[in-house]
Design a protein around this motif. Structure first.
Motif, PDB file in Angstrom:
ATOM      1  N   MET A  53       3.138   9.492   7.717  1.00  0.00           N
ATOM      2  CA  MET A  53       3.396   8.079   7.398  1.00  0.00           C
ATOM      3  C   MET A  53       2.330   7.173   8.022  1.00  0.00           C
TER       4      MET A  53
ATOM      5  N   TRP B 180      10.819  -1.652  13.408  1.00  0.00           N
ATOM      6  CA  TRP B 180       9.580  -1.129  14.016  1.00  0.00           C
ATOM      7  C   TRP B 180       9.329  -1.858  15.331  1.00  0.00           C
ATOM      8  N   HIS B 181       9.030  -1.075  16.355  1.00  0.00           N
ATOM      9  CA  HIS B 181       8.662  -1.666  17.636  1.00  0.00           C
ATOM     10  C   HIS B 181       7.265  -2.281  17.543  1.00  0.00           C
TER      11      HIS B 181
ATOM     12  N   ARG C 229      -7.139  -0.726   0.780  1.00  0.00           N
ATOM     13  CA  ARG C 229      -6.752  -1.994   0.141  1.00  0.00           C
ATOM     14  C   ARG C 229      -7.750  -3.097   0.490  1.00  0.00           C
TER      15      ARG C 229
ATOM     16  N   GLU D 123       4.167  -8.985   6.345  1.00  0.00           N
ATOM     17  CA  GLU D 123       4.306  -7.523   6.336  1.00  0.00           C
ATOM     18  C   GLU D 123       4.785  -7.025   7.703  1.00  0.00           C
TER      19      GLU D 123
ATOM     20  N   ILE E   1      12.888  -4.284   9.994  1.00  0.00           N
ATOM     21  CA  ILE E   1      13.521  -2.987   9.715  1.00  0.00           C
ATOM     22  C   ILE E   1      13.487  -2.072  10.934  1.00  0.00           C
TER      23      ILE E   1
ATOM     24  N   THR F 145       0.818  -1.221   0.000  1.00  0.00           N
ATOM     25  CA  THR F 145       0.000   0.000   0.000  1.00  0.00           C
ATOM     26  C   THR F 145       0.847   1.264   0.000  1.00  0.00           C
ATOM     27  N   LEU F 146       2.148   1.104   0.084  1.00  0.00           N
ATOM     28  CA  LEU F 146       3.013   2.277   0.122  1.00  0.00           C
ATOM     29  C   LEU F 146       3.770   2.421  -1.196  1.00  0.00           C
TER      30      LEU F 146
ATOM     31  N   THR G 275       8.327  -8.015   8.320  1.00  0.00           N
ATOM     32  CA  THR G 275       9.247  -7.112   7.623  1.00  0.00           C
ATOM     33  C   THR G 275       9.446  -5.828   8.417  1.00  0.00           C
ATOM     34  N   LEU G 276       8.304  -5.295   8.920  1.00  0.00           N
ATOM     35  CA  LEU G 276       8.411  -4.056   9.697  1.00  0.00           C
ATOM     36  C   LEU G 276       9.252  -4.271  10.949  1.00  0.00           C
ATOM     37  N   LYS G 277       9.091  -5.428  11.569  1.00  0.00           N
ATOM     38  CA  LYS G 277       9.922  -5.713  12.746  1.00  0.00           C
ATOM     39  C   LYS G 277      11.386  -5.842  12.332  1.00  0.00           C
TER      40      LYS G 277
ATOM     41  N   ARG H  53       4.927  -1.955  19.603  1.00  0.00           N
ATOM     42  CA  ARG H  53       3.873  -1.008  19.980  1.00  0.00           C
ATOM     43  C   ARG H  53       3.462  -0.138  18.790  1.00  0.00           C
ATOM     44  N   ARG H  54       4.409   0.136  17.904  1.00  0.00           N
ATOM     45  CA  ARG H  54       4.069   0.913  16.713  1.00  0.00           C
ATOM     46  C   ARG H  54       3.157   0.091  15.794  1.00  0.00           C
TER      47      ARG H  54
ATOM     48  N   LYS I 283      19.196   3.873   5.669  1.00  0.00           N
ATOM     49  CA  LYS I 283      19.570   4.231   7.049  1.00  0.00           C
ATOM     50  C   LYS I 283      21.062   4.042   7.302  1.00  0.00           C
TER      51      LYS I 283
ATOM     52  N   ARG J 285      -4.332   3.871   3.352  1.00  0.00           N
ATOM     53  CA  ARG J 285      -4.162   3.000   2.181  1.00  0.00           C
ATOM     54  C   ARG J 285      -4.471   1.549   2.532  1.00  0.00           C
ATOM     55  N   GLU J 286      -4.099   1.172   3.747  1.00  0.00           N
ATOM     56  CA  GLU J 286      -4.373  -0.205   4.156  1.00  0.00           C
ATOM     57  C   GLU J 286      -5.888  -0.451   4.227  1.00  0.00           C
TER      58      GLU J 286
ATOM     59  N   ARG K 166      -1.024   7.823   6.280  1.00  0.00           N
ATOM     60  CA  ARG K 166      -1.002   7.363   4.881  1.00  0.00           C
ATOM     61  C   ARG K 166      -1.082   5.837   4.840  1.00  0.00           C
ATOM     62  N   TYR K 167      -0.274   5.231   5.678  1.00  0.00           N
ATOM     63  CA  TYR K 167      -0.251   3.757   5.748  1.00  0.00           C
ATOM     64  C   TYR K 167      -1.622   3.240   6.165  1.00  0.00           C
TER      65      TYR K 167
END
Lengths: 247, 523
Positions: B1, B376-377, B12, B367, B374, A97-98, B370-372, B379-380, A158, B8-9, B4-5
């Motif tokens: 961010m 992402w905590h 989707r 998904e 890169i 979605t990004l 992947t965020l973890k 909690r986020r 980064k 869009r999610e 937007r995320y």
């Protein structure tokens, strides 16, 4: 940078257990480009996940910059990952979605960088991988090679100490694969970061000075600059001579 | 961010997000509709109670009839001698309304002195039955022929009901009306208190004033209800006669009055005159009580009950349970089916929201992995999932409010008029079920058709008289479904709470994901 000592990872499987990694010893100095080879299911991805602090060893130690990643709680490991590691996956793992720019920007979110700077750096990273004109495109609007370039930009943006790539050319045709590998090599040389690349492709593997070959969880090192193909270096610890100096 | 995320999610997976929002909207809409409907019903109940019970009264004290008391007064169609055959007859019966047992007037003072009581007044609610006919048949024991009284025209003023008891085969005229003896010293309490007067307040005030201060002639001043006056062509200055079996008094009509209570009497006379007519010179049968404050009502009710164990103390809330008719049906519908349906739909919406959020998290495992990876905590990521759920809840709440308003509008539009009828218990003077409670037809100490002998016409049909006079205590009103910001707030809050619960559960699952496991997931 990395010191792996008797590193083992055992997974439960049914009523038994499977050793994905078994007693791995290895030193990886700063700025080295190392490839990892092995048959499917022999422990390559586990090895990469360990290096990226995404999995913890069952026994042994994995020391990164003097810190034992296996002993750190998840809350600290998240920060270690955010600041030090850039991941590139076989399936790109872009957020559908990004846009390309937003996918790259997502890697900067945990670093609490101001939005404007995030965008500027993301655009710069995409330009660096040749996608300066595709920043507003969604993954579904791009080819596999382009998506992988976005993933590379996301890993690089980064400025991590280590790039961990898990079969980044696995889903690409030969020409595109060579382009991607060439791009990664170029960036490695430019930035002087450590690059660990898992691949099935022997041609790709031989572009690195050393290759870690994993067979049934056991790791052996191969020196790719030796005169004979298939000559294996001593297991583990030797730092290869002639590793390119970061520029 | 973040937004937007999030946006869009949601776009989707628009279908699943819409499903969650619609589910929540339905729940919210139903809650608003049912709540407004219930508020409308409650308002209607209040309106009914106000008209049936009396605005100025918090509690009513009566003494229910006991079985076997109060009768039987019997009127036999059989003449006592042959000489009476062909002769006309007339008989009056003036009894306590609803067959209520009388209460000593001294109890009014006792109640007045109780803590929390602002005032109390006694009243004597009476029913008059006037029977006329002509003896036409045989007489005496062993007479083979059953006397058949011939109906005669009933004299005015009357409310006439013709009855033909099958036991005697006779026909005769019955006229009935209700009488309330009002204590002139307490104009602010009871049936003729200010708030209960729909029209004729000035004549009521004059009546209280004249009766309190006037001479003996003023004691025979009466007020008549507008309906009764119209029916019997009465006006100020008209004379009416009220008779009992033992005495008879003529009253001068001072004026016409209309009370808001549907159980208002046909004729209002001074309490002392009512007591004289019945011979109960120191008794009343209804005591109207007002409390100092609304909070005191239940305490006062308990105190009266404690001081006078044999009486029945009824409050407006007690009376609400005696309301029947379509209003009662509507109330039950709102309280049981409507509430149950709302809860069921809301629960279903919650469950749907939780399941779809979990399904969404399950689909996005890689998904989140992947965020973890890169950095992402958890909690986020939880915040992202909860944010998405919250937006669905807000959309669902907003749409639900619209649905609720539409539902309330529809309820107001399509619901027909409601009727409410107060049951026989509680208000002594109202006693609408003339065929029910003690002393009424067929009830208590011998009914119309339940007398000891065929052809017997039982006594004490006080409830009957009042019932016939007022044609039952029913109120017709139109349903409304009032809406309020509070209802909107609560309903929208429910949607948001549901969404937060769904988001929390989904987020919790996302947070528990091991990145290594998530990244290995094959999609």
């Amino acid at each position: 940078m990395y010191e792996l000592k008797k590193l083992s990872r055992v997974y439960p499987k049914g009523r038994g257990k499977v050793a994905a990694l078994s007693g791995v010893d290895l030193d990886i100095p700063d700025g080295e480009f190392i490839t990892v080879q092995g048959l499917t299911g022999h422990g390559k991805t586990t090895f990469l996940l360990m290096l990226g602090a995404l999995d913890k060893p069952t026994s042994g130690k994995i020391i990164f910059d003097g810190k034992d990643l296996g002993a750190m709680p998840e809350s600290q490991l998240v920060d270690v990952r955010a600041q030090n590691f850039g991941f590139i996956f076989q399936n790109y793992n872009l957020l559908p979605t990004l846009t390309a720019e937003e996918n790259v920007e997502a890697a900067l979110v945990p670093l609490r960088i101001p939005t404007a700077e995030r965008r500027a750096r993301s655009t710069a990273a995409l330009t660096e991988v040749g996608l300066g004109d595709r920043v507003g495109h969604f993954p579904s609007e791009m080819s596999g090679g382009e998506q992988q370039r976005v993933a590379i930009a996301r890993a690089l943006v980064k400025e991590p100490k280590v790039i961990l790539a898990d079969e980044p050319t696995g889903n690409l045709d030969e020409v595109t694969s060579l382009e991607i590998v060439a791009l990664m090599e170029k960036l490695w040389k430019q930035r002087g970061m450590t690059l660990v690349l898992v691949t099935h492709d022997t041609k790709v593997a031989r572009r690195a000075p050393r290759t870690a070959v994993i067979t049934k969880g056991k790791l052996t090192m191969r020196d790719n600059r030796a005169p004979k193909v298939g000559t294996q270096g001593p297991p583990g610890t030797a730092k290869p001579a002639g590793a390119p100096k970061p520029t | 961010m973040y937004f937007r995320y999030l946006g869009r999610e949601l776009r989707r997976r628009a279908r699943s997000a819409a499903l969650v929002a619609i589910g929540l909207a339905l729940g919210v809409g139903l809650v608003i509709t049912v709540t407004s409907y219930a508020a409308g019903v409650k308002a209607a109940q209040g309106q009914v109670l106000s008209s049936l019970y009396g605005v100025g009264t918090d509690l009513t004290v009566t003494k229910p009839p006991t079985a076997g008391t109060g009768g039987p007064f019997r009127f036999s169609g059989t003449p006592s001698s042959s000489a009476q055959a062909g002769q006309s007859f007339a008989q009056d019966n003036l009894t306590s309304a609803g067959g209520l047992t009388t209460i000593p007037a001294s109890d009014v003072s006792s109640i007045s002195n109780l803590k929390g009581v602002a005032g109390a007044t006694g009243a004597l609610a009476l029913s008059s039955v006037h029977i006329t006919g002509t003896f036409t048949g045989g007489f005496g024991p062993g007479a083979s022929a059953t006397p058949t009284p011939t109906p005669t025209p009933t004299p005015a003023p009357t409310t006439t009901a013709s009855a033909s008891p099958s036991a005697s085969g006779s026909g005769f005229g019955i006229s009935t009306f209700s009488v309330d003896g009002i204590d002139p010293t307490e104009p602010g309490l009871g049936l003729l208190s200010g708030p209960n007067i729909a029209s004729g307040a000035s004549v009521v005030q004059k009546w209280f004033s004249d009766v309190q201060s006037g001479g003996s002639s003023d004691q025979t001043l009466a007020l008549v209800s507008s309906a009764y006056a119209k029916q019997n062509s009465l006006k100020a200055g008209s004379t009416i006669t009220i008779s009992s079996t033992s005495s008879s008094t003529s009253f001068t009509v001072l004026g016409v009055v209309s009370v808001t209570e549907t159980d208002g009497a046909d004729i209002y006379i001074p309490l002392s005159e009512a007591q004289s007519l019945t011979g109960d010179t120191n008794d009343v049968n209804t005591i109207y009580v007002t409390a100092d404050t609304a909070n005191d009502i239940s305490t006062v009710q308990a105190e009266i009950q404690k001081a006078l164990p044999s009486v029945t103390v009824t409050s407006a809330s007690n009376e609400a349970s005696n309301i029947s008719g379509s209003l009662s049906t509507a109330s039950n519908l709102a309280n049981s089916l409507g509430l149950g349906l709302s809860i069921a739909v809301l629960l279903a919406a919650f469950v749907l929201a939780v399941l779809l959020t979990i399904a969404s998290v399950t689909r996005r495992v890689r998904e989140f992995g992947t965020l973890k990876a890169i950095g992402w905590h958890s909690r986020r990521i939880v915040g992202q999932v909860m944010g998405e759920a919250l937006v669905q809840g807000i959309i669902g709440g907003a749409v639900g409010i619209g649905l609720g308003v539409a539902g309330a509008f529809l309820v107001t539009k399509i619901s027909g008029p409601l009727t409410a009828t107060v049951g026989a218990t509680g208000l002594g003077s109202s006693a609408p079920s003339g065929f029910g409670g003690g002393g009424g037809f067929g009830g208590g100490g011998g009914g119309f058709f339940g007398g000891a002998s065929p052809g017997a016409f039982s006594s004490a049909p006080a409830g009957f008289a009042r019932t016939f006079a007022t044609s039952n205590h029913s109120v017709t009103l139109h349903m409304t479904a009032p809406l309020s910001l509070e209802v909107f707030g609560v309903a929208a809050g429910l949607a948001i709470v549901g969404a937060i619960i769904a988001g929390a559960i989904g987020g919790w699952r996302a947070a528990r994901l091991q990145p290594a496991v998530a990244l290995r997931r094959v999609e």
